[in-house]
Design an enzyme around this catalytic site. Structure first.
Site, mmCIF file in Angstrom:
data_model
loop_
_atom_site.group_PDB
_atom_site.id
_atom_site.type_symbol
_atom_site.label_atom_id
_atom_site.label_comp_id
_atom_site.label_asym_id
_atom_site.label_seq_id
_atom_site.Cartn_x
_atom_site.Cartn_y
_atom_site.Cartn_z
ATOM 1 N N ASP A 153 0.867 -1.167 0.000
ATOM 2 C CA ASP A 153 0.000 0.000 0.000
ATOM 3 C C ASP A 153 0.915 1.232 0.000
ATOM 4 O OD1 ASP A 153 -2.372 1.645 0.531
ATOM 5 O OD2 ASP A 153 -1.554 1.824 2.555
ATOM 6 N N ASP B 277 -1.821 -0.993 5.894
ATOM 7 C CA ASP B 277 -2.141 -0.433 7.213
ATOM 8 C C ASP B 277 -3.626 -0.291 7.471
ATOM 9 O OD1 ASP B 277 -2.798 2.930 7.136
ATOM 10 O OD2 ASP B 277 -2.193 1.909 5.302
ATOM 11 N N GLU C 98 -1.280 10.529 4.376
ATOM 12 C CA GLU C 98 -2.438 10.228 3.547
ATOM 13 C C GLU C 98 -2.548 11.381 2.555
ATOM 14 O OE1 GLU C 98 -4.572 7.629 3.492
ATOM 15 O OE2 GLU C 98 -3.575 6.552 5.125
ATOM 16 N N ASP D 254 -0.193 5.071 0.942
ATOM 17 C CA ASP D 254 -0.424 6.068 1.983
ATOM 18 C C ASP D 254 -0.366 5.436 3.371
ATOM 19 O OD1 ASP D 254 -2.329 8.685 0.525
ATOM 20 O OD2 ASP D 254 -1.385 7.043 -0.555
ATOM 21 N N ASN E 191 -8.879 -1.505 3.896
ATOM 22 C CA ASN E 191 -8.966 -1.791 2.469
ATOM 23 C C ASN E 191 -7.760 -2.583 1.956
ATOM 24 O OD1 ASN E 191 -7.342 0.584 2.794
ATOM 25 N ND2 ASN E 191 -7.582 1.020 0.622
ATOM 26 N N LYS F 3 -7.505 -4.121 -5.210
ATOM 27 C CA LYS F 3 -6.133 -4.350 -4.743
ATOM 28 C C LYS F 3 -5.795 -5.843 -4.778
ATOM 29 C CE LYS F 3 -5.130 -0.401 -1.775
ATOM 30 N NZ LYS F 3 -4.574 0.005 -0.472
#
Length: 281
Positions: A79, A236, A88, A81, A239, A213
């Site tokens: 991932d 983190d 973010e 962000d 999602n 994803k």
């Protein structure tokens, strides 16, 4: 089974106290920040005790099969962000509009799994309508930083011949910059619509959510001719859970509780390069 204990301020006597809960055969220093405790006794009670003790000592722990090595894996999927980078991006973009608190609140709810990601992103991007697109470059230049240990981790896995995938619910402007800056192999993220130099408040095409994803990790693995079980997946937020669920090793980095609870490994204190201490070459 081995136990890895690591932290930013690792003291041998504290490591020995915590490791003693699992009765290791030996305790070996990997480096000044990490120790490998070999042939431990492992069960749910031991795990629970070490979880409590390690958190109190600000140490990260991981239970790893002795036979596992870095060469077992061919892909690292990340991932972006709050995982590869410290911010973010959408929250910082919103700050240019004076709307960071409103957007950040939605972001947090989505990352905790309290709000469906597509809905949350649509709502957040809509608040950016009318913002000059130059704000994206300002966020990159002024606010975006790599997470601790990111460059060391990437250098090591690339030297080992592993491929890299950055898959993000964020935006192509930033993933493209990261791909070039860090020599990443694959990226996939959302594209903000820009007309006449202004953000329209919309995303072009389908939104990259948790399911997308997961599908992206599967697509890249298929292209590489490997199984998802040969992938390390890091994230983190909620999602990220779907792509983490298909990985051979899932790593929660400074993650929300719902993610830490489901990941194979949680890195709460050390940097991303803590992964390297888990898996010998």
């Amino acid at each position: 089974m081995n136990l890895i204990l690591q932290g930013l301020n690792t003291q041998r006597h504290i490591v020995e106290q915590i490791a003693g809960l699992a009765r290791p055969r030996s305790i070996i220093a990997i480096n000044e920040h990490a120790y490998r405790c070999t042939d431990i006794s492992y069960n749910d009670e031991v795990k629970s005790q070490i979880d409590i003790a390690a958190w109190a000592a600000k140490l990260d722990y991981a239970f790893i099969e002795r036979s596992r090595t870095l060469s077992d894996f061919k892909l690292v999927a990340m991932d972006m962000d709050s995982t590869l980078i410290t911010i973010e991006c959408i929250d910082e973009i919103a700050d240019m509009q004076g709307l960071k608190p409103q957007v950040a609140e939605i972001t947090e709810a989505a990352m905790r799994g309290e709000l469906e990601f597509k809905e949350s992103l649509t709502r957040r991007v809509a608040l950016l309508k009318g913002l000059d697109a130059s704000a994206l470059q300002r966020v990159y230049d002024e606010r975006l930083g790599l997470s601790p240990g990111a460059e060391r981790m990437l250098t090591a896995i690339q030297a080992a011949g592993m491929k890299t995938l950055l898959v993000s619910g964020g935006f192509t402007f930033f993933t493209d910059m990261m791909k070039q800056r860090l020599n990443l192999d694959y990226t996939h993220s959302n594209q903000l619509e820009i007309i006449d130099g202004k953000l329209t408040g919309r995303v072009i095409g389908d939104i990259v959510d948790g399911e997308e994803k997961k599908l992206t990790v599967e697509r890249v693995c298929k292209e590489l001719g490997i199984s998802p079980k040969q992938a390390i997946v890091m994230g983190d937020g909620a999602n990220d859970l779907r792509m983490m669920s298909i990985a051979g090793l899932s790593v929660a980095f400074r993650a929300k509780p719902v993610v830490r609870a489901q990941a194979d490994i949680a890195l709460n204190f050390v940097g991303l390069d803590g992964v390297l201490n888990l898996l010998p070459n």
